[in-house]
Scaffold this motif. Structure first.
Motif, mmCIF file in Angstrom:
data_model
loop_
_atom_site.group_PDB
_atom_site.id
_atom_site.type_symbol
_atom_site.label_atom_id
_atom_site.label_comp_id
_atom_site.label_asym_id
_atom_site.label_seq_id
_atom_site.Cartn_x
_atom_site.Cartn_y
_atom_site.Cartn_z
ATOM 1 N N PRO A 141 13.857 40.242 33.004
ATOM 2 C CA PRO A 141 14.415 41.528 33.780
ATOM 3 C C PRO A 141 15.614 40.651 34.740
ATOM 4 O O PRO A 141 16.760 41.688 34.356
ATOM 5 C CB PRO A 141 13.762 41.994 34.889
ATOM 6 C CG PRO A 141 12.328 41.906 33.824
ATOM 7 C CD PRO A 141 11.943 40.561 33.793
ATOM 8 N N LYS A 142 15.529 39.897 35.004
ATOM 9 C CA LYS A 142 16.862 38.595 35.327
ATOM 10 C C LYS A 142 17.482 38.440 34.413
ATOM 11 O O LYS A 142 18.503 38.425 34.552
ATOM 12 C CB LYS A 142 15.807 37.677 36.114
ATOM 13 C CG LYS A 142 15.201 38.691 37.623
ATOM 14 C CD LYS A 142 14.311 37.098 38.119
ATOM 15 C CE LYS A 142 13.187 37.636 39.498
ATOM 16 N NZ LYS A 142 12.765 37.196 39.531
ATOM 17 N N ALA A 143 17.230 38.122 33.430
ATOM 18 C CA ALA A 143 17.988 37.591 32.136
ATOM 19 C C ALA A 143 18.578 38.300 31.447
ATOM 20 O O ALA A 143 19.855 37.965 31.093
ATOM 21 C CB ALA A 143 17.011 37.269 31.435
ATOM 22 N N GLU A 144 18.049 39.571 31.347
ATOM 23 C CA GLU A 144 18.819 40.686 31.114
ATOM 24 C C GLU A 144 20.218 40.664 31.550
ATOM 25 O O GLU A 144 20.846 40.997 30.798
ATOM 26 C CB GLU A 144 18.056 42.112 30.978
ATOM 27 C CG GLU A 144 16.790 41.711 29.924
ATOM 28 C CD GLU A 144 16.723 43.352 30.175
ATOM 29 O OE1 GLU A 144 16.701 44.519 28.996
ATOM 30 O OE2 GLU A 144 15.498 44.069 30.750
ATOM 31 N N LYS A 145 20.454 40.791 33.249
ATOM 32 C CA LYS A 145 22.025 40.556 33.130
ATOM 33 C C LYS A 145 22.832 40.194 33.261
ATOM 34 O O LYS A 145 23.969 40.458 33.117
ATOM 35 C CB LYS A 145 21.289 40.446 34.977
ATOM 36 C CG LYS A 145 21.204 42.057 35.348
ATOM 37 C CD LYS A 145 19.863 41.479 37.145
ATOM 38 C CE LYS A 145 19.337 42.455 37.815
ATOM 39 N NZ LYS A 145 18.723 42.355 38.848
ATOM 40 N N ALA A 146 22.355 38.862 32.357
ATOM 41 C CA ALA A 146 22.947 37.976 31.855
ATOM 42 C C ALA A 146 23.747 38.333 30.003
ATOM 43 O O ALA A 146 24.429 37.249 29.653
ATOM 44 C CB ALA A 146 22.709 36.986 31.889
ATOM 45 N N GLY A 147 23.171 38.540 29.401
ATOM 46 C CA GLY A 147 23.462 39.008 28.071
ATOM 47 C C GLY A 147 22.012 39.694 27.629
ATOM 48 O O GLY A 147 20.830 39.655 27.863
ATOM 49 N N LYS A 148 22.329 39.424 26.315
ATOM 50 C CA LYS A 148 21.081 40.322 25.230
ATOM 51 C C LYS A 148 20.586 39.272 24.749
ATOM 52 O O LYS A 148 20.596 38.682 24.262
ATOM 53 C CB LYS A 148 21.337 41.127 24.464
ATOM 54 C CG LYS A 148 22.773 42.973 24.708
ATOM 55 C CD LYS A 148 22.993 43.949 23.849
ATOM 56 C CE LYS A 148 23.986 44.873 23.932
ATOM 57 N NZ LYS A 148 24.579 45.317 23.170
ATOM 58 N N PRO A 149 18.809 39.554 24.342
ATOM 59 C CA PRO A 149 18.081 39.057 23.492
ATOM 60 C C PRO A 149 18.983 37.937 22.265
ATOM 61 O O PRO A 149 19.294 38.989 21.715
ATOM 62 C CB PRO A 149 16.798 39.797 23.372
ATOM 63 C CG PRO A 149 17.302 40.324 24.577
ATOM 64 C CD PRO A 149 18.353 41.134 25.204
#
Length: 372
Positions: free
Chosen positions: A309-317
């Motif tokens: 969830p934190k990584a999602e804020k930086a970009g899409k999978p």
């Protein structure tokens, strides 16, 4: 080699996670519960569906490289869980680092994350580091008057790192290592090594191996008349150790996961609830309790569920931004309770376990029991 896709169909999956395990070959006692645990990993994290793509490397480090490159180049995975073996993991670090894809490694050796560098910063280890386990063993040796020690370990990164850690701790505790031997995971006999160890007349012997190969040296030592205490690492923390070793592994001393002795662990231990949930879910699917090695894959799922969830804020999978942010989020894990301990990652520590991740355990009457 078999592929195993779980969760939503590939067209619907928003995030891909590769899983490499050794379900066949010498490391299969480690890899089978890891393969089986894929079904228990989170299929949805936040708003993302997750597809797991599993490959069996047959315990072969060369096949591991092939599988990892396939997952990175063809499947475009955002994270990798695995492989099962320490040599296998060491051989793929450069590839996951070049691709910028975090790897959650359920392996024994601390060498995958130590010493930290620009490549190993992409690796996170879901098992206790050797030094935490070894410290408990050498404290116990010291308390019981061990002055001389024999060592036999695998001739691979697992055994090598254990020898390095054991040598340093032996020196600290005033214990002299009087004999050192090596063997390969695929060996069918260690009679020569056992005879040399016994000839050195050590007060105790430490075996540094993982999975099925943990039994051979111990059984051989007992067959050849050795009667002193035998210590094992957390690599022996599996039901097959007792099943294969029988009476020859009675009295073994090891430091390992609370999962081995869960009924004896107080309810106040934060990991007991999570470990119980995992074991119950595994039993429901497979009709038997898992080896602790499976829990290392399950914990990888907990770490991803916390970090994605934190990584999602930086970009899409599928983007390098997402994968870099996922690495950063994993590194910032704080007080995450897993099946075998509590994770606190830092830029220097990508295992994150402390003393809460180990128990001193013995084999008594054919069962793992807390050493009291």
């Amino acid at each position: 080699m078999t592929a195993l896709g779980l969760g939503c169909a590939a067209a619907m999956a928003q995030m891909k996670v590769g899983v490499i395990y050794s379900a066949t070959g010498p490391t299969s006692f480690v890899g089978i519960p890891q393969k089986n645990s894929i079904a228990l990993l989170p299929k949805k994290i936040g708003d993302l569906t997750v597809e797991y793509i599993g490959l069996d490397d047959a315990s072969d480090p060369t096949q591991t490289v092939t599988d990892v490159r396939k997952l990175l180049d063809e499947q475009k995975v955002d994270a990798l869980i695995g492989p099962s073996g320490s040599p296998n993991a060491m051989g793929v670090i450069q590839f996951i680092a070049e691709a910028g894809v975090p790897m959650l490694a359920p392996v024994g050796t601390a060498a995958v994350v130590q010493p930290m560098d620009d490549k190993k910063k992409w690796v996170f280890k879901t098992t206790q580091n050797d030094d935490i386990i070894a410290a408990a063993l050498f404290d116990q040796m010291s308390k019981t008057g061990v002055k001389t020690l024999g060592f036999i370990g695998l001739s691979d990164p697992y055994g090598e790192n254990w020898y390095r850690v054991a040598s340093a701790l032996a020196k600290q505790h005033g214990i002299n290592i009087v004999a050192t031997e090596r063997f390969a995971r695929s060996d069918n006999s260690v009679t020569g090594q056992a005879l040399k160890l016994i000839a050195a007349k050590p007060d105790a012997i430490l075996i540094a191996a993982a999975g099925g190969p943990t039994v051979l040296p111990q059984a051989t030592l007992v067959d050849r008349g050795y009667t002193g205490p035998i210590y094992q690492t957390h690599g022996a923390a599996l039901p097959a150790f007792i099943k294969l070793g029988g009476k020859k592994v009675e009295g073994t001393i090891m430091a390992a996961s609370l999962m081995l002795v869960l009924p004896e662990v107080p309810d106040s231990n934060p990991s007991k609830k999570i470990a119980t949930q995992y074991i119950d879910a595994y039993k429901k699917l497979y009709g038997e309790a898992p080896a602790t090695f499976g829990a290392n894959v399950y914990d990888a799922g907990l770490l991803l569920a916390n970090a994605v969830p934190k990584a999602e804020k930086a970009g899409k999978p599928g983007t390098k931004e997402f994968r870099a942010a996922l690495r950063d989020a994993l590194e910032q894990t704080k007080e995450l309770v897993g099946t075998q301990g509590v994770y606190n990652m830092t830029p220097q520590d990508h295992s994150g376990f402390d003393e809460r991740g180990r128990e001193l355990i013995t084999v008594k009457d054919g069962q793992f029991r807390l050493l009291k």
